[in-house]
Motif scaffolding. Sequence first.
Motif, PDB file in Angstrom:
ATOM      1  N   GLY A   1       0.813  -1.215   0.000  1.00 36.53           N
ATOM      2  CA  GLY A   1       0.000   0.000   0.000  1.00 36.53           C
ATOM      3  C   GLY A   1       0.843   1.261   0.000  1.00 36.53           C
ATOM      4  N   LEU A   2       1.942   1.233   0.766  1.00 39.51           N
ATOM      5  CA  LEU A   2       2.821   2.406   0.820  1.00 39.51           C
ATOM      6  C   LEU A   2       3.555   2.617  -0.499  1.00 39.51           C
ATOM      7  N   LEU A   3       3.900   1.533  -1.178  1.00 38.19           N
ATOM      8  CA  LEU A   3       4.533   1.673  -2.494  1.00 38.19           C
ATOM      9  C   LEU A   3       3.568   2.303  -3.498  1.00 38.19           C
ATOM     10  N   MET A   4       2.287   1.996  -3.372  1.00 34.35           N
ATOM     11  CA  MET A   4       1.299   2.634  -4.238  1.00 34.35           C
ATOM     12  C   MET A   4       1.217   4.127  -3.947  1.00 34.35           C
ATOM     13  N   VAL A   5       1.272   4.469  -2.656  1.00 32.92           N
ATOM     14  CA  VAL A   5       1.291   5.894  -2.291  1.00 32.92           C
ATOM     15  C   VAL A   5       2.519   6.577  -2.887  1.00 32.92           C
ATOM     16  N   SER A   6       3.665   5.882  -2.809  1.00 34.64           N
ATOM     17  CA  SER A   6       4.894   6.441  -3.388  1.00 34.64           C
ATOM     18  C   SER A   6       4.736   6.663  -4.887  1.00 34.64           C
ATOM     19  N   SER A   7       4.121   5.710  -5.564  1.00 35.06           N
ATOM     20  CA  SER A   7       3.981   5.796  -7.008  1.00 35.06           C
ATOM     21  C   SER A   7       3.168   7.015  -7.420  1.00 35.06           C
ATOM     22  N   VAL A   8       2.154   7.325  -6.618  1.00 36.80           N
ATOM     23  CA  VAL A   8       1.268   8.441  -6.986  1.00 36.80           C
ATOM     24  C   VAL A   8       1.808   9.772  -6.487  1.00 36.80           C
ATOM     25  N   LEU A   9       2.280   9.806  -5.223  1.00 34.31           N
ATOM     26  CA  LEU A   9       2.622  11.088  -4.611  1.00 34.31           C
ATOM     27  C   LEU A   9       4.113  11.419  -4.637  1.00 34.31           C
ATOM     28  N   ALA A  10       4.964  10.426  -4.744  1.00 32.39           N
ATOM     29  CA  ALA A  10       6.395  10.713  -4.622  1.00 32.39           C
ATOM     30  C   ALA A  10       7.186  10.264  -5.832  1.00 32.39           C
ATOM     31  N   ALA A  11       6.554  10.209  -6.987  1.00 33.99           N
ATOM     32  CA  ALA A  11       7.280   9.822  -8.197  1.00 33.99           C
ATOM     33  C   ALA A  11       8.286  10.906  -8.567  1.00 33.99           C
ATOM     34  N   SER A  12       9.378  10.497  -9.178  1.00 35.93           N
ATOM     35  CA  SER A  12      10.413  11.454  -9.554  1.00 35.93           C
ATOM     36  C   SER A  12      10.082  12.110 -10.896  1.00 35.93           C
ATOM     37  N   LYS A  13      10.431  13.348 -11.002  1.00 33.09           N
ATOM     38  CA  LYS A  13      10.264  14.079 -12.262  1.00 33.09           C
ATOM     39  C   LYS A  13      11.620  14.204 -12.948  1.00 33.09           C
ATOM     40  N   PRO A  14      11.619  14.329 -14.272  1.00 31.80           N
ATOM     41  CA  PRO A  14      12.898  14.464 -14.968  1.00 31.80           C
ATOM     42  C   PRO A  14      13.608  15.753 -14.574  1.00 31.80           C
ATOM     43  N   ALA A  15      14.912  15.677 -14.430  1.00 31.67           N
ATOM     44  CA  ALA A  15      15.692  16.858 -14.082  1.00 31.67           C
ATOM     45  C   ALA A  15      15.667  17.862 -15.232  1.00 31.67           C
ATOM     46  N   PRO A  16      15.655  19.160 -14.920  1.00 29.43           N
ATOM     47  CA  PRO A  16      15.650  20.180 -15.974  1.00 29.43           C
ATOM     48  C   PRO A  16      16.866  20.069 -16.885  1.00 29.43           C
ATOM     49  N   GLN A  17      16.645  20.310 -18.172  1.00 26.65           N
ATOM     50  CA  GLN A  17      17.709  20.290 -19.169  1.00 26.65           C
ATOM     51  C   GLN A  17      17.670  21.581 -19.973  1.00 26.65           C
ATOM     52  N   ILE A  18      18.829  21.972 -20.493  1.00 27.96           N
ATOM     53  CA  ILE A  18      18.886  23.158 -21.360  1.00 27.96           C
ATOM     54  C   ILE A  18      18.409  22.759 -22.751  1.00 27.96           C
ATOM     55  N   LEU A  19      17.436  23.467 -23.270  1.00 27.39           N
ATOM     56  CA  LEU A  19      16.885  23.168 -24.587  1.00 27.39           C
ATOM     57  C   LEU A  19      17.943  23.436 -25.656  1.00 27.39           C
ATOM     58  N   PRO A  20      18.098  22.532 -26.620  1.00 24.02           N
ATOM     59  CA  PRO A  20      19.091  22.759 -27.684  1.00 24.02           C
ATOM     60  C   PRO A  20      18.881  24.119 -28.358  1.00 24.02           C
ATOM     61  N   PRO A  21      19.964  24.819 -28.697  1.00 24.78           N
ATOM     62  CA  PRO A  21      19.851  26.174 -29.258  1.00 24.78           C
ATOM     63  C   PRO A  21      18.942  26.273 -30.480  1.00 24.78           C
ATOM     64  N   GLN A  22      19.038  25.312 -31.396  1.00 24.15           N
ATOM     65  CA  GLN A  22      18.219  25.394 -32.603  1.00 24.15           C
ATOM     66  C   GLN A  22      16.736  25.319 -32.284  1.00 24.15           C
ATOM     67  N   HIS A  23      16.380  24.416 -31.389  1.00 23.24           N
ATOM     68  CA  HIS A  23      14.981  24.291 -30.975  1.00 23.24           C
ATOM     69  C   HIS A  23      14.521  25.539 -30.242  1.00 23.24           C
ATOM     70  N   ALA A  24      15.386  26.055 -29.360  1.00 19.35           N
ATOM     71  CA  ALA A  24      15.040  27.254 -28.605  1.00 19.35           C
ATOM     72  C   ALA A  24      14.860  28.458 -29.526  1.00 19.35           C
ATOM     73  N   LYS A  25      15.728  28.608 -30.525  1.00 20.10           N
ATOM     74  CA  LYS A  25      15.614  29.732 -31.462  1.00 20.10           C
ATOM     75  C   LYS A  25      14.318  29.651 -32.262  1.00 20.10           C
ATOM     76  N   ALA A  26      13.916  28.436 -32.636  1.00 20.61           N
ATOM     77  CA  ALA A  26      12.678  28.275 -33.389  1.00 20.61           C
ATOM     78  C   ALA A  26      11.472  28.709 -32.560  1.00 20.61           C
ATOM     79  N   LEU A  27      11.474  28.359 -31.265  1.00 19.57           N
ATOM     80  CA  LEU A  27      10.367  28.763 -30.388  1.00 19.57           C
ATOM     81  C   LEU A  27      10.355  30.273 -30.180  1.00 19.57           C
ATOM     82  N   LEU A  28      11.533  30.862 -29.956  1.00 22.16           N
ATOM     83  CA  LEU A  28      11.602  32.305 -29.727  1.00 22.16           C
ATOM     84  C   LEU A  28      11.227  33.093 -30.975  1.00 22.16           C
ATOM     85  N   MET A  29      11.515  32.547 -32.149  1.00 21.42           N
ATOM     86  CA  MET A  29      11.141  33.228 -33.388  1.00 21.42           C
ATOM     87  C   MET A  29       9.620  33.361 -33.484  1.00 21.42           C
ATOM     88  N   GLN A  30       8.901  32.331 -33.046  1.00 17.78           N
ATOM     89  CA  GLN A  30       7.449  32.394 -33.050  1.00 17.78           C
ATOM     90  C   GLN A  30       6.926  33.338 -31.964  1.00 17.78           C
TER      91      GLN A  30
END
Length: 484
Positions: A323-352
């Motif tokens: 039961g506690l592992l189920m609680v962990s799965s819902v409430l304490a799951a890990s999120k992906p660590a932040p990453q720097i967006l590749p420059p080409q992709h970032a430039k395309a978004l900023l252009m818009q």
Amino acid sequence: MTEPTSFVFYSASLVLLDWAQRFLLLSIVGFVVVYALLKWLKPYNTGPVWAVFLGWLFLTSSPLVPGVPQSWMAWTGLSAFILDDPCVMLPVDRVDSLITQSLPFVTNTELLVILWGLISSALLLRIIYKRMSFVGIINKANPVVDPYWLNTVETLRSDYGISRRVYLCHSHSYAAPFTVGYLRPAIFLPSSIVTDLDRETVKVILAHEMAHIARGDDFSVTVQHVFNALFFFNPVVRIAQRNLNDARELDCDCLAVARGKISPRDYGLAMVRVLEYFKGSLTPNVPVAGFLSKDIKCRIHGLMDSRAQQRGWLLSAVLSGAGLLMVSSVLAASKPAPQILPPQHAKALLMQLDPVHPMPGARVTGHLHLGSPLGCLIPERDHYHTGMDLTPQAPGAPVYAIAPGFVSKVLVPAGEYGKLVKIEHKHSIHATYVRLDNVEVKVGQPVGRGQKIGDSGATLVTRHVHFELTRGQDIINPELILAH
């Protein structure tokens, strides 16, 4: 306190408070799960269940231990309920990730952490003082020289399979029996008990204390005390500790009956005689909970059906763990660590987005760079910087929205870090402005491209604006705006 040192302490304070917040929320939900299972199964031996709960609680809430990957839970639609992990949060996002930020009495994050440190340290010192007091009682006590009691201890030691030598002593300096020591265990008996009570009753007391030694309870109880001192703010921990203590005493009773060759009836009568001798006056807390306990009725009832100790506890531990592992799965799951967006992709978004400069004429005095994982455990300013710093040419310079959007957050973080404004733009791009002197927009307000949102640079604290661009967990290098 210099700015870098202040920054490190403030960031560490946010991480610790976020950890404490996760600990509180997980403990409440986990406690409901465990309590419901115990009420349903109703085993006598609940010690392993509460031990599993406390271990799960520490590991799941700790940023040092990764949770279940968020991607595993995406298909359930429950991702919105997952708690934020301070280790994978952007430093600016930590500012408003705390429930405590909305409490009226929390005006200074660092002060709250200092207060926790002082109280925890005082409680830890109290544990050490008590420990040394009981060790002092043992050292000053007289060794028991009566051959009958020495032979009784040796017989019990053989029956329990204890290889360590057990020291038996007595004196008038303390009114209750107790046990101290793991490698060199010692049993203390009040001199009055040895002379006033019959031998069978004293033998039951010794059998109970020997059970504590056989189980290594001195070590486990010390760990409990330290755990309780560090998480004193959580009432659920105290409830779990109390239940764990009660279960330990009942385990020792049943072990004494089984290994000490004492009938449950004689053992129960001995407990009653001891209580009558002390006239219901129970002793204060001791390093290992001794023979006396308030819940004598429950312990005697458990002795009458000692086999119940072996029934149900394994099933309860397994079910509570699941039961506690189920609680962990819902409430304490890990999120992906932040990453720097590749420059080409970032430039395309900023252009818009077609952004404008947030502070025309300002100098860039801090650049984007990431070192250790966002400095979660040991935050150091030189190891990471998730945006750029803009220093205005003159105090009180205006700050502008880089593109059309709406204001999603306006905060005044605890500590002297100015005000924060977060604006959401199209394509889920968020622009965050920190260290503002004053703010001219409100949450939910739409803003236009180049619209003034506040001022900065008028004080020593706000002598520059920290500016970040993010898209989900991805970081966009804000300096790409300058080249746009």
